[in-house]
Design a protein around this motif. Structure first.
Motif, PDB file in Angstrom:
ATOM      1  N   LEU A  77       0.875  -1.174   0.000  1.00 27.09           N
ATOM      2  CA  LEU A  77       0.000   0.000   0.000  1.00 27.09           C
ATOM      3  C   LEU A  77       0.911   1.223   0.000  1.00 27.09           C
ATOM      4  O   LEU A  77       1.540   1.542   1.009  1.00 27.09           O
ATOM      5  N   GLY A  78       1.025   1.884  -1.142  1.00 30.31           N
ATOM      6  CA  GLY A  78       1.922   3.026  -1.292  1.00 30.31           C
ATOM      7  C   GLY A  78       1.175   4.340  -1.127  1.00 30.31           C
ATOM      8  O   GLY A  78       0.334   4.691  -1.971  1.00 30.31           O
ATOM      9  N   ALA A  79       1.479   5.086  -0.075  1.00 40.57           N
ATOM     10  CA  ALA A  79       0.709   6.288   0.268  1.00 40.57           C
ATOM     11  C   ALA A  79       0.633   7.278  -0.893  1.00 40.57           C
ATOM     12  O   ALA A  79      -0.445   7.798  -1.216  1.00 40.57           O
ATOM     13  N   ARG A  80       1.770   7.546  -1.521  1.00 41.35           N
ATOM     14  CA  ARG A  80       1.796   8.585  -2.552  1.00 41.35           C
ATOM     15  C   ARG A  80       1.251   8.110  -3.901  1.00 41.35           C
ATOM     16  O   ARG A  80       1.228   8.890  -4.863  1.00 41.35           O
ATOM     17  N   HIS A  81       0.814   6.852  -3.971  1.00 35.43           N
ATOM     18  CA  HIS A  81       0.176   6.356  -5.191  1.00 35.43           C
ATOM     19  C   HIS A  81      -1.329   6.580  -5.178  1.00 35.43           C
ATOM     20  O   HIS A  81      -1.981   6.414  -6.218  1.00 35.43           O
ATOM     21  N   PHE A  82      -1.881   6.924  -4.018  1.00 30.84           N
ATOM     22  CA  PHE A  82      -3.327   7.144  -3.917  1.00 30.84           C
ATOM     23  C   PHE A  82      -3.644   8.600  -4.229  1.00 30.84           C
ATOM     24  O   PHE A  82      -3.110   9.513  -3.602  1.00 30.84           O
ATOM     25  N   ALA A 103      -0.231  -6.681   5.240  1.00 30.67           N
ATOM     26  CA  ALA A 103       0.024  -5.696   4.199  1.00 30.67           C
ATOM     27  C   ALA A 103       1.350  -4.998   4.492  1.00 30.67           C
ATOM     28  O   ALA A 103       1.818  -4.960   5.634  1.00 30.67           O
ATOM     29  N   LEU A 104       1.946  -4.461   3.430  1.00 30.01           N
ATOM     30  CA  LEU A 104       3.158  -3.652   3.551  1.00 30.01           C
ATOM     31  C   LEU A 104       2.776  -2.192   3.338  1.00 30.01           C
ATOM     32  O   LEU A 104       2.203  -1.830   2.304  1.00 30.01           O
ATOM     33  N   PHE A 105       3.090  -1.358   4.324  1.00 29.53           N
ATOM     34  CA  PHE A 105       2.766   0.063   4.283  1.00 29.53           C
ATOM     35  C   PHE A 105       4.026   0.859   3.959  1.00 29.53           C
ATOM     36  O   PHE A 105       4.989   0.846   4.730  1.00 29.53           O
ATOM     37  N   VAL A 106       4.013   1.551   2.816  1.00 28.80           N
ATOM     38  CA  VAL A 106       5.176   2.322   2.376  1.00 28.80           C
ATOM     39  C   VAL A 106       4.740   3.689   1.873  1.00 28.80           C
ATOM     40  O   VAL A 106       3.553   3.911   1.594  1.00 28.80           O
ATOM     41  N   GLY A 107       5.713   4.584   1.726  1.00 27.21           N
ATOM     42  CA  GLY A 107       5.409   5.886   1.163  1.00 27.21           C
ATOM     43  C   GLY A 107       5.152   5.797  -0.329  1.00 27.21           C
ATOM     44  O   GLY A 107       4.255   6.440  -0.862  1.00 27.21           O
ATOM     45  N   GLY A 108       5.948   5.001  -1.012  1.00 25.14           N
ATOM     46  CA  GLY A 108       5.819   4.871  -2.463  1.00 25.14           C
ATOM     47  C   GLY A 108       6.969   5.537  -3.176  1.00 25.14           C
ATOM     48  O   GLY A 108       7.770   6.279  -2.581  1.00 25.14           O
ATOM     49  N   ASP A 119       2.854   9.479   3.649  1.00 23.00           N
ATOM     50  CA  ASP A 119       3.787   8.421   4.015  1.00 23.00           C
ATOM     51  C   ASP A 119       3.054   7.244   4.647  1.00 23.00           C
ATOM     52  O   ASP A 119       1.839   7.260   4.833  1.00 23.00           O
ATOM     53  N   ALA A 120       3.825   6.206   4.987  1.00 22.10           N
ATOM     54  CA  ALA A 120       3.235   4.988   5.543  1.00 22.10           C
ATOM     55  C   ALA A 120       2.512   5.249   6.854  1.00 22.10           C
ATOM     56  O   ALA A 120       1.487   4.611   7.145  1.00 22.10           O
ATOM     57  N   ALA A 125      -2.229   5.094  10.480  1.00 23.87           N
ATOM     58  CA  ALA A 125      -3.020   5.832  11.463  1.00 23.87           C
ATOM     59  C   ALA A 125      -4.460   6.059  11.020  1.00 23.87           C
ATOM     60  O   ALA A 125      -5.286   6.509  11.824  1.00 23.87           O
ATOM     61  N   HIS A 126      -4.784   5.729   9.771  1.00 24.21           N
ATOM     62  CA  HIS A 126      -6.135   5.993   9.291  1.00 24.21           C
ATOM     63  C   HIS A 126      -7.141   5.064   9.983  1.00 24.21           C
ATOM     64  O   HIS A 126      -6.867   3.866  10.165  1.00 24.21           O
ATOM     65  N   PRO A 127      -8.322   5.568  10.347  1.00 18.23           N
ATOM     66  CA  PRO A 127      -9.316   4.745  11.057  1.00 18.23           C
ATOM     67  C   PRO A 127      -9.747   3.483  10.315  1.00 18.23           C
ATOM     68  O   PRO A 127     -10.175   2.515  10.947  1.00 18.23           O
TER      69      PRO A 127
END
Length: 290
Positions: A77-82, A103-108, A119-120, A125-127
């Motif tokens: 899950l790449g934050a900056r890809h959304f 899942a893998l949490f990354v910035g992207g 960022d990740a 932290a998202h609900p």
């Protein structure tokens, strides 16, 4: 020769390629992913990339197929890809409907965000994560640093991400970028264990592929300081043309880990194709057992 045999023996050295080896695929490769149980047993983790510009539905379907086949899908899950927060929450909810637990949490890859997620840590932290099926959260690690992020910033970001995981009831694990300096990678992994006892570490290893392709991907991924070690291994025409495998690197990492080191796992980046890397892995394990 006796000394060399001892260095390659899985005992008393840690066994990086025992149980727990994982591999990374693009979502499009999931339909043809049919390794033998001897090479890659069911229950093993398969990471799925989050490629910019690719439909996220491909990742959802790939994860579903892998889970159905008995593997543990780990979607990136790449934050900056959304482009929107809704795009992120929709993806998390789709994976949750399929019972994906990791899942893998990354910035992207982009250095700047085109959407609201930076960022990740923003993702963790998202609900929506609290209501998801995720129980394990992988976060990224960089054994030789990051070309665009300072060491202090990396350390602070890792501390924050692991703290969020604990706060959200997620089991954190660290998976690293690949590199080519075994002593450096072992020291980095042990430092993580000292700072975060109980957090498993998965060391990235480039799978079997040509030297030119390895150098290409290393440059693309920002792997720098240890690239010189890889280039030195290619001296001579035969070495340049021959495929490279991570056998020597695995031996170097294990030789620099204490015999009582916490378990460290190998994570394969199969740039030359998963078939070639897993076939090599099966043969490598067999030779070590002899």
């Amino acid at each position: 020769m006796p000394e060399l045999k001892h260095r390659l023996s899985p005992l008393p050295l840690p066994n990086l390629v025992g149980e727990g080896v994982s591999i990374e695929l693009a979502p499009a490769q999931a339909t043809g992913f049919t390794p033998s149980d001897q090479a890659f047993p069911r229950g093993s983790r398969v990471f799925l990339t989050h490629l910019e510009g690719k439909p996220i539905a491909m990742q959802v379907e790939a994860a579903r197929l892998l889970k159905q086949a008995g593997f543990v899908p780990v979607p990136h899950l790449g934050a900056r890809h959304f482009e929107t927060v809704r795009e992120f929450t929709d993806l998390v909810q789709a994976h949750s409907r399929n019972g994906v637990t990791e899942a893998l949490f990354v910035g992207g890859n982009p250095l700047s965000a085109s959407g609201p997620l930076e960022d990740a840590a923003d993702l963790l932290a998202h609900p929506v994560i609290a209501d998801s099926s995720f129980a394990t959260a992988f976060v990224g690690g960089y054994p030789e640093g990051h070309p665009a992020i300072s060491q202090n910033a990396l350390a602070h970001a890792l501390l924050r991400k692991i703290a969020i995981c604990h706060d959200r009831g997620l089991a954190p694990r660290v998976v690293s970028q690949f590199a080519f300096d075994g002593a450096m990678m072992a020291a980095w992994a042990m430092n993580l264990h000292r700072n975060y006892p109980g957090v498993p570490v998965h060391l990235g290893l480039a799978g079997v592929t040509s030297l030119t392709k390895l150098i290409k991907f290393a440059v693309m991924c920002g792997v720098g300081p240890s690239l010189a070690a890889l280039r030195r291994s290619g001296v001579g025409l035969f070495n340049v043309l021959a495929d490279k495998d991570p056998g020597d690197l695995i031996g170097a990492i294990e030789a620099d880990l204490p015999s009582d080191a916490p378990r460290i796992f190998a994570h394969l980046f199969p740039f030359g194709g998963w078939e070639k890397s897993l076939s090599w892995l099966q043969d490598y394990r067999r030779r070590r057992a002899d």
